[in-house]
Design a protein around this motif. Sequence first.
Motif, PDB file in Angstrom:
ATOM      1  N   ILE A   1       0.868  -1.171   0.000  1.00 44.74           N
ATOM      2  CA  ILE A   1       0.000   0.000   0.000  1.00 44.74           C
ATOM      3  C   ILE A   1       0.902   1.218   0.000  1.00 44.74           C
ATOM      4  O   ILE A   1       2.027   1.167   0.506  1.00 44.74           O
ATOM      5  CB  ILE A   1      -0.966   0.026   1.205  1.00 44.74           C
ATOM      6  CG1 ILE A   1      -0.201  -0.025   2.527  1.00 44.74           C
ATOM      7  CG2 ILE A   1      -1.965  -1.099   1.123  1.00 44.74           C
ATOM      8  CD1 ILE A   1      -1.080   0.178   3.753  1.00 44.74           C
ATOM      9  N   LYS A   2       0.432   2.294  -0.617  1.00 45.31           N
ATOM     10  CA  LYS A   2       1.186   3.544  -0.635  1.00 45.31           C
ATOM     11  C   LYS A   2       0.492   4.555   0.244  1.00 45.31           C
ATOM     12  O   LYS A   2      -0.715   4.740   0.159  1.00 45.31           O
ATOM     13  CB  LYS A   2       1.303   4.097  -2.059  1.00 45.31           C
ATOM     14  CG  LYS A   2       2.415   3.461  -2.858  1.00 45.31           C
ATOM     15  CD  LYS A   2       2.625   4.176  -4.173  1.00 45.31           C
ATOM     16  CE  LYS A   2       3.546   5.344  -3.924  1.00 45.31           C
ATOM     17  NZ  LYS A   2       3.969   6.023  -5.148  1.00 45.31           N
ATOM     18  N   ILE A   3       1.282   5.205   1.063  1.00 45.92           N
ATOM     19  CA  ILE A   3       0.810   6.307   1.894  1.00 45.92           C
ATOM     20  C   ILE A   3       1.736   7.462   1.549  1.00 45.92           C
ATOM     21  O   ILE A   3       2.880   7.493   2.014  1.00 45.92           O
ATOM     22  CB  ILE A   3       0.865   5.955   3.391  1.00 45.92           C
ATOM     23  CG1 ILE A   3       0.051   4.687   3.669  1.00 45.92           C
ATOM     24  CG2 ILE A   3       0.384   7.133   4.239  1.00 45.92           C
ATOM     25  CD1 ILE A   3       0.255   4.101   5.031  1.00 45.92           C
ATOM     26  N   GLY A   4       1.257   8.350   0.703  1.00 45.98           N
ATOM     27  CA  GLY A   4       2.147   9.386   0.184  1.00 45.98           C
ATOM     28  C   GLY A   4       3.241   8.716  -0.634  1.00 45.98           C
ATOM     29  O   GLY A   4       2.961   7.946  -1.538  1.00 45.98           O
ATOM     30  N   ARG A   5       4.494   8.981  -0.268  1.00 42.99           N
ATOM     31  CA  ARG A   5       5.617   8.332  -0.949  1.00 42.99           C
ATOM     32  C   ARG A   5       6.082   7.063  -0.242  1.00 42.99           C
ATOM     33  O   ARG A   5       6.945   6.354  -0.729  1.00 42.99           O
ATOM     34  CB  ARG A   5       6.791   9.310  -1.066  1.00 42.99           C
ATOM     35  CG  ARG A   5       6.475  10.462  -1.982  1.00 42.99           C
ATOM     36  CD  ARG A   5       7.586  11.452  -2.162  1.00 42.99           C
ATOM     37  NE  ARG A   5       8.808  11.187  -1.434  1.00 42.99           N
ATOM     38  CZ  ARG A   5       9.879  11.939  -1.479  1.00 42.99           C
ATOM     39  NH1 ARG A   5       9.868  13.022  -2.218  1.00 42.99           N
ATOM     40  NH2 ARG A   5      10.945  11.643  -0.781  1.00 42.99           N
ATOM     41  N   LEU A   6       5.488   6.771   0.901  1.00 46.80           N
ATOM     42  CA  LEU A   6       5.864   5.607   1.695  1.00 46.80           C
ATOM     43  C   LEU A   6       5.181   4.354   1.153  1.00 46.80           C
ATOM     44  O   LEU A   6       3.983   4.345   0.900  1.00 46.80           O
ATOM     45  CB  LEU A   6       5.440   5.826   3.149  1.00 46.80           C
ATOM     46  CG  LEU A   6       5.761   4.727   4.146  1.00 46.80           C
ATOM     47  CD1 LEU A   6       7.265   4.621   4.341  1.00 46.80           C
ATOM     48  CD2 LEU A   6       5.093   5.027   5.465  1.00 46.80           C
ATOM     49  N   ILE A   7       5.962   3.293   0.974  1.00 48.86           N
ATOM     50  CA  ILE A   7       5.426   2.011   0.536  1.00 48.86           C
ATOM     51  C   ILE A   7       5.534   1.039   1.705  1.00 48.86           C
ATOM     52  O   ILE A   7       6.609   0.853   2.268  1.00 48.86           O
ATOM     53  CB  ILE A   7       6.208   1.456  -0.675  1.00 48.86           C
ATOM     54  CG1 ILE A   7       6.145   2.424  -1.852  1.00 48.86           C
ATOM     55  CG2 ILE A   7       5.662   0.087  -1.077  1.00 48.86           C
ATOM     56  CD1 ILE A   7       7.047   2.037  -3.002  1.00 48.86           C
ATOM     57  N   ARG A   8       4.399   0.447   2.081  1.00 50.40           N
ATOM     58  CA  ARG A   8       4.361  -0.502   3.199  1.00 50.40           C
ATOM     59  C   ARG A   8       3.741  -1.816   2.736  1.00 50.40           C
ATOM     60  O   ARG A   8       2.956  -1.840   1.777  1.00 50.40           O
ATOM     61  CB  ARG A   8       3.534   0.059   4.363  1.00 50.40           C
ATOM     62  CG  ARG A   8       4.063   1.347   4.947  1.00 50.40           C
ATOM     63  CD  ARG A   8       5.390   1.205   5.626  1.00 50.40           C
ATOM     64  NE  ARG A   8       5.239   0.459   6.871  1.00 50.40           N
ATOM     65  CZ  ARG A   8       6.239   0.136   7.675  1.00 50.40           C
ATOM     66  NH1 ARG A   8       7.457   0.471   7.383  1.00 50.40           N
ATOM     67  NH2 ARG A   8       6.015  -0.523   8.781  1.00 50.40           N
ATOM     68  N   VAL A   9       4.075  -2.891   3.415  1.00 46.75           N
ATOM     69  CA  VAL A   9       3.532  -4.219   3.131  1.00 46.75           C
ATOM     70  C   VAL A   9       2.547  -4.560   4.248  1.00 46.75           C
ATOM     71  O   VAL A   9       2.953  -4.666   5.409  1.00 46.75           O
ATOM     72  CB  VAL A   9       4.658  -5.275   3.073  1.00 46.75           C
ATOM     73  CG1 VAL A   9       4.080  -6.662   2.855  1.00 46.75           C
ATOM     74  CG2 VAL A   9       5.669  -4.924   1.987  1.00 46.75           C
ATOM     75  N   PRO A  10       1.260  -4.716   3.924  1.00 42.93           N
ATOM     76  CA  PRO A  10       0.291  -5.093   4.952  1.00 42.93           C
ATOM     77  C   PRO A  10       0.552  -6.536   5.393  1.00 42.93           C
ATOM     78  O   PRO A  10       0.709  -7.430   4.563  1.00 42.93           O
ATOM     79  CB  PRO A  10      -1.060  -4.937   4.269  1.00 42.93           C
ATOM     80  CG  PRO A  10      -0.788  -4.860   2.818  1.00 42.93           C
ATOM     81  CD  PRO A  10       0.649  -4.502   2.631  1.00 42.93           C
ATOM     82  N   VAL A  11       0.622  -6.756   6.692  1.00 43.40           N
ATOM     83  CA  VAL A  11       1.024  -8.049   7.249  1.00 43.40           C
ATOM     84  C   VAL A  11       0.047  -9.167   6.891  1.00 43.40           C
ATOM     85  O   VAL A  11       0.471 -10.243   6.464  1.00 43.40           O
ATOM     86  CB  VAL A  11       1.202  -7.938   8.783  1.00 43.40           C
ATOM     87  CG1 VAL A  11       1.421  -9.301   9.404  1.00 43.40           C
ATOM     88  CG2 VAL A  11       2.371  -7.023   9.102  1.00 43.40           C
ATOM     89  N   ALA A  12      -1.253  -8.961   7.048  1.00 45.62           N
ATOM     90  CA  ALA A  12      -2.223 -10.039   6.822  1.00 45.62           C
ATOM     91  C   ALA A  12      -2.154 -10.596   5.394  1.00 45.62           C
ATOM     92  O   ALA A  12      -2.013 -11.810   5.220  1.00 45.62           O
ATOM     93  CB  ALA A  12      -3.631  -9.573   7.179  1.00 45.62           C
TER      94      ALA A  12
END
Length: 70
Positions: A42-53
């Motif tokens: 998922i992208k939050i602004g320029r931040l890319i994160r991996v959702p754990v579930a």
Amino acid sequence: MRAIEPGRTGAKTISVEEAGKWLGVSRNTAYEAAARGEIPTIKIGRLIRVPVAPFERLLGMSVSTMTEAA
């Protein structure tokens, strides 16, 4: 030995780099896989994160118990 155990920390997301460590691949390989859609992100602004579930489901692991799904 696993570098991280995403579900045990209570965090809902982890970094792409952390996901790569958990998979045993390099940082660059993890970001390339994320760009291809092979690692859910998922992208939050320029931040890319991996959702754990979804990441755990992708690996065939139970989200609540961190064990392999039957």
